[in-house]
Design a protein around this motif. Structure first.
Motif, PDB file in Angstrom:
ATOM      1  N   PRO A  14       0.831  -1.215   0.000  1.00  0.00           N
ATOM      2  CA  PRO A  14       0.000   0.000   0.000  1.00  0.00           C
ATOM      3  C   PRO A  14       0.861   1.259   0.000  1.00  0.00           C
ATOM      4  O   PRO A  14       1.933   1.287   0.616  1.00  0.00           O
ATOM      5  N   SER A  15       0.404   2.260  -0.705  1.00  0.00           N
ATOM      6  CA  SER A  15       1.021   3.572  -0.887  1.00  0.00           C
ATOM      7  C   SER A  15       2.136   3.567  -1.934  1.00  0.00           C
ATOM      8  O   SER A  15       2.594   4.642  -2.329  1.00  0.00           O
ATOM      9  N   GLN A  16       2.540   2.400  -2.378  1.00  0.00           N
ATOM     10  CA  GLN A  16       3.584   2.339  -3.396  1.00  0.00           C
ATOM     11  C   GLN A  16       2.982   2.498  -4.801  1.00  0.00           C
ATOM     12  O   GLN A  16       1.768   2.639  -4.962  1.00  0.00           O
ATOM     13  N   THR A  17       3.856   2.465  -5.794  1.00  0.00           N
ATOM     14  CA  THR A  17       3.435   2.598  -7.190  1.00  0.00           C
ATOM     15  C   THR A  17       3.471   1.248  -7.893  1.00  0.00           C
ATOM     16  O   THR A  17       4.484   0.544  -7.839  1.00  0.00           O
ATOM     17  N   LEU A  18       2.374   0.905  -8.511  1.00  0.00           N
ATOM     18  CA  LEU A  18       2.254  -0.300  -9.312  1.00  0.00           C
ATOM     19  C   LEU A  18       2.788  -0.006 -10.701  1.00  0.00           C
ATOM     20  O   LEU A  18       2.393   0.992 -11.323  1.00  0.00           O
ATOM     21  N   SER A  19       3.682  -0.844 -11.185  1.00  0.00           N
ATOM     22  CA  SER A  19       4.252  -0.643 -12.525  1.00  0.00           C
ATOM     23  C   SER A  19       4.138  -1.925 -13.332  1.00  0.00           C
ATOM     24  O   SER A  19       4.623  -2.972 -12.896  1.00  0.00           O
ATOM     25  N   LEU A  20       3.529  -1.830 -14.492  1.00  0.00           N
ATOM     26  CA  LEU A  20       3.370  -2.966 -15.387  1.00  0.00           C
ATOM     27  C   LEU A  20       3.816  -2.585 -16.799  1.00  0.00           C
ATOM     28  O   LEU A  20       3.728  -1.429 -17.193  1.00  0.00           O
ATOM     29  N   THR A  21       4.283  -3.582 -17.525  1.00  0.00           N
ATOM     30  CA  THR A  21       4.682  -3.394 -18.909  1.00  0.00           C
ATOM     31  C   THR A  21       3.902  -4.365 -19.782  1.00  0.00           C
ATOM     32  O   THR A  21       3.658  -5.508 -19.387  1.00  0.00           O
ATOM     33  N   CYS A  22       3.520  -3.908 -20.954  1.00  0.00           N
ATOM     34  CA  CYS A  22       2.872  -4.762 -21.949  1.00  0.00           C
ATOM     35  C   CYS A  22       3.797  -4.863 -23.154  1.00  0.00           C
ATOM     36  O   CYS A  22       4.190  -3.836 -23.734  1.00  0.00           O
ATOM     37  N   THR A  23       4.164  -6.092 -23.494  1.00  0.00           N
ATOM     38  CA  THR A  23       5.021  -6.339 -24.650  1.00  0.00           C
ATOM     39  C   THR A  23       4.178  -6.886 -25.786  1.00  0.00           C
ATOM     40  O   THR A  23       3.438  -7.862 -25.602  1.00  0.00           O
ATOM     41  N   VAL A  24       4.299  -6.254 -26.944  1.00  0.00           N
ATOM     42  CA  VAL A  24       3.531  -6.635 -28.121  1.00  0.00           C
ATOM     43  C   VAL A  24       4.433  -7.407 -29.077  1.00  0.00           C
ATOM     44  O   VAL A  24       5.521  -6.929 -29.421  1.00  0.00           O
ATOM     45  N   SER A  25       3.995  -8.581 -29.486  1.00  0.00           N
ATOM     46  CA  SER A  25       4.746  -9.365 -30.459  1.00  0.00           C
ATOM     47  C   SER A  25       3.838  -9.746 -31.622  1.00  0.00           C
ATOM     48  O   SER A  25       2.615  -9.717 -31.505  1.00  0.00           O
ATOM     49  N   GLY A  26       4.470 -10.076 -32.751  1.00  0.00           N
ATOM     50  CA  GLY A  26       3.697 -10.460 -33.925  1.00  0.00           C
ATOM     51  C   GLY A  26       3.080  -9.274 -34.639  1.00  0.00           C
ATOM     52  O   GLY A  26       2.271  -9.445 -35.555  1.00  0.00           O
ATOM     53  N   GLY A  27       3.442  -8.096 -34.235  1.00  0.00           N
ATOM     54  CA  GLY A  27       2.907  -6.880 -34.849  1.00  0.00           C
ATOM     55  C   GLY A  27       3.610  -5.677 -34.265  1.00  0.00           C
ATOM     56  O   GLY A  27       4.381  -5.804 -33.324  1.00  0.00           O
ATOM     57  N   SER A  28       3.320  -4.537 -34.791  1.00  0.00           N
ATOM     58  CA  SER A  28       3.997  -3.318 -34.353  1.00  0.00           C
ATOM     59  C   SER A  28       3.009  -2.358 -33.703  1.00  0.00           C
ATOM     60  O   SER A  28       1.829  -2.335 -34.041  1.00  0.00           O
ATOM     61  N   ILE A  29       3.508  -1.575 -32.768  1.00  0.00           N
ATOM     62  CA  ILE A  29       2.640  -0.558 -32.156  1.00  0.00           C
ATOM     63  C   ILE A  29       2.737   0.761 -32.897  1.00  0.00           C
ATOM     64  O   ILE A  29       2.080   1.735 -32.540  1.00  0.00           O
ATOM     65  N   THR A  30       3.557   0.792 -33.968  1.00  0.00           N
ATOM     66  CA  THR A  30       3.793   2.078 -34.633  1.00  0.00           C
ATOM     67  C   THR A  30       2.597   2.625 -35.397  1.00  0.00           C
ATOM     68  O   THR A  30       2.463   3.846 -35.492  1.00  0.00           O
ATOM     69  N   PRO A  31       1.688   1.804 -35.949  1.00  0.00           N
ATOM     70  CA  PRO A  31       0.518   2.432 -36.586  1.00  0.00           C
ATOM     71  C   PRO A  31      -0.265   3.229 -35.561  1.00  0.00           C
ATOM     72  O   PRO A  31      -0.506   2.771 -34.445  1.00  0.00           O
ATOM     73  N   ASP A  32      -0.646   4.455 -35.932  1.00  0.00           N
ATOM     74  CA  ASP A  32      -1.302   5.321 -34.963  1.00  0.00           C
ATOM     75  C   ASP A  32      -2.801   5.100 -34.898  1.00  0.00           C
ATOM     76  O   ASP A  32      -3.515   5.867 -34.265  1.00  0.00           O
ATOM     77  N   TYR A  33      -3.292   4.006 -35.523  1.00  0.00           N
ATOM     78  CA  TYR A  33      -4.742   3.782 -35.492  1.00  0.00           C
ATOM     79  C   TYR A  33      -5.152   2.744 -34.459  1.00  0.00           C
ATOM     80  O   TYR A  33      -6.162   2.063 -34.604  1.00  0.00           O
ATOM     81  N   TYR A  34      -4.346   2.616 -33.418  1.00  0.00           N
ATOM     82  CA  TYR A  34      -4.720   1.758 -32.306  1.00  0.00           C
ATOM     83  C   TYR A  34      -4.614   2.526 -30.994  1.00  0.00           C
ATOM     84  O   TYR A  34      -3.751   3.387 -30.817  1.00  0.00           O
ATOM     85  N   TYR A  35      -5.525   2.195 -30.074  1.00  0.00           N
ATOM     86  CA  TYR A  35      -5.381   2.595 -28.684  1.00  0.00           C
ATOM     87  C   TYR A  35      -4.777   1.405 -27.959  1.00  0.00           C
ATOM     88  O   TYR A  35      -5.370   0.326 -27.941  1.00  0.00           O
ATOM     89  N   TRP A  36      -3.639   1.605 -27.358  1.00  0.00           N
ATOM     90  CA  TRP A  36      -3.006   0.550 -26.556  1.00  0.00           C
ATOM     91  C   TRP A  36      -3.457   0.804 -25.117  1.00  0.00           C
ATOM     92  O   TRP A  36      -3.079   1.801 -24.507  1.00  0.00           O
ATOM     93  N   SER A  37      -4.253  -0.112 -24.613  1.00  0.00           N
ATOM     94  CA  SER A  37      -5.068   0.154 -23.431  1.00  0.00           C
ATOM     95  C   SER A  37      -4.702  -0.708 -22.232  1.00  0.00           C
ATOM     96  O   SER A  37      -4.173  -1.815 -22.379  1.00  0.00           O
ATOM     97  N   TRP A  38      -5.030  -0.174 -21.075  1.00  0.00           N
ATOM     98  CA  TRP A  38      -4.954  -0.923 -19.820  1.00  0.00           C
ATOM     99  C   TRP A  38      -6.359  -1.001 -19.237  1.00  0.00           C
ATOM    100  O   TRP A  38      -7.068   0.008 -19.121  1.00  0.00           O
ATOM    101  N   ILE A  39      -6.709  -2.209 -18.827  1.00  0.00           N
ATOM    102  CA  ILE A  39      -8.028  -2.514 -18.289  1.00  0.00           C
ATOM    103  C   ILE A  39      -7.819  -3.436 -17.100  1.00  0.00           C
ATOM    104  O   ILE A  39      -6.907  -4.267 -17.118  1.00  0.00           O
ATOM    105  N   ARG A  40      -8.620  -3.282 -16.068  1.00  0.00           N
ATOM    106  CA  ARG A  40      -8.458  -4.162 -14.908  1.00  0.00           C
ATOM    107  C   ARG A  40      -9.801  -4.719 -14.475  1.00  0.00           C
ATOM    108  O   ARG A  40     -10.858  -4.181 -14.815  1.00  0.00           O
ATOM    109  N   GLN A  41      -9.724  -5.795 -13.718  1.00  0.00           N
ATOM    110  CA  GLN A  41     -10.925  -6.409 -13.150  1.00  0.00           C
ATOM    111  C   GLN A  41     -10.650  -6.791 -11.716  1.00  0.00           C
ATOM    112  O   GLN A  41      -9.847  -7.687 -11.445  1.00  0.00           O
ATOM    113  N   SER A  42     -11.325  -6.121 -10.799  1.00  0.00           N
ATOM    114  CA  SER A  42     -11.196  -6.412  -9.381  1.00  0.00           C
ATOM    115  C   SER A  42     -12.097  -7.580  -9.027  1.00  0.00           C
ATOM    116  O   SER A  42     -13.077  -7.857  -9.735  1.00  0.00           O
TER     117      SER A  42
END
Length: 120
Positions: A14-42
């Protein structure tokens, strides 16, 4: 086939910072027609959209989490990252990264999700 993979600590104090990374393979994130999103489920709750980033660097945040959330390009070319500050046990959830098409507004690829528990 595009694949997304979340990575990061499974336990945060508690009180710390949560840090996560998402690695994309099989494609590129360079096209600007995608939203690269974070979603959670409690536990016992539905999916909660946290925010997103486009390759151009534009970011979008949930109003309820905006003050504590930062989404950025990752250290590597095909990565993007999430930081959530001042976490509490209520931030315990499975965190997903996902790709959303800006034209169709559909999520077409998801990571498998990673469990993050906030506990001392």
């Amino acid at each position: 086939q595009v694949q997304l993979q979340e990575s990061g600590p499974g336990l945060v104090k508690p009180s710390q910072t949560l840090s996560l990374t998402c690695t994309v393979s099989g494609g590129s994130i360079t096209p600007d027609y995608y939203y690269w999103s974070w979603i959670r489920q409690s536990p016992g709750k539905g999916l909660e959209w946290m925010g997103a980033i486009r390759y151009s660097g534009s970011t979008y945040y949930s109003p309820s989490l905006k003050s504590r959330t930062s989404i950025s390009r990752g250290a590597s070319e095909n990565q993007f990252a999430l930081q959530l500050s001042s976490v509490t046990p209520e931030d315990t959830a499975v965190y997903y990264c996902a790709r959303k098409n800006v034209v169709t507004y559909e999520y077409d690829y998801w990571g498998q999700g990673t469990q993050v528990t906030v506990s001392s």
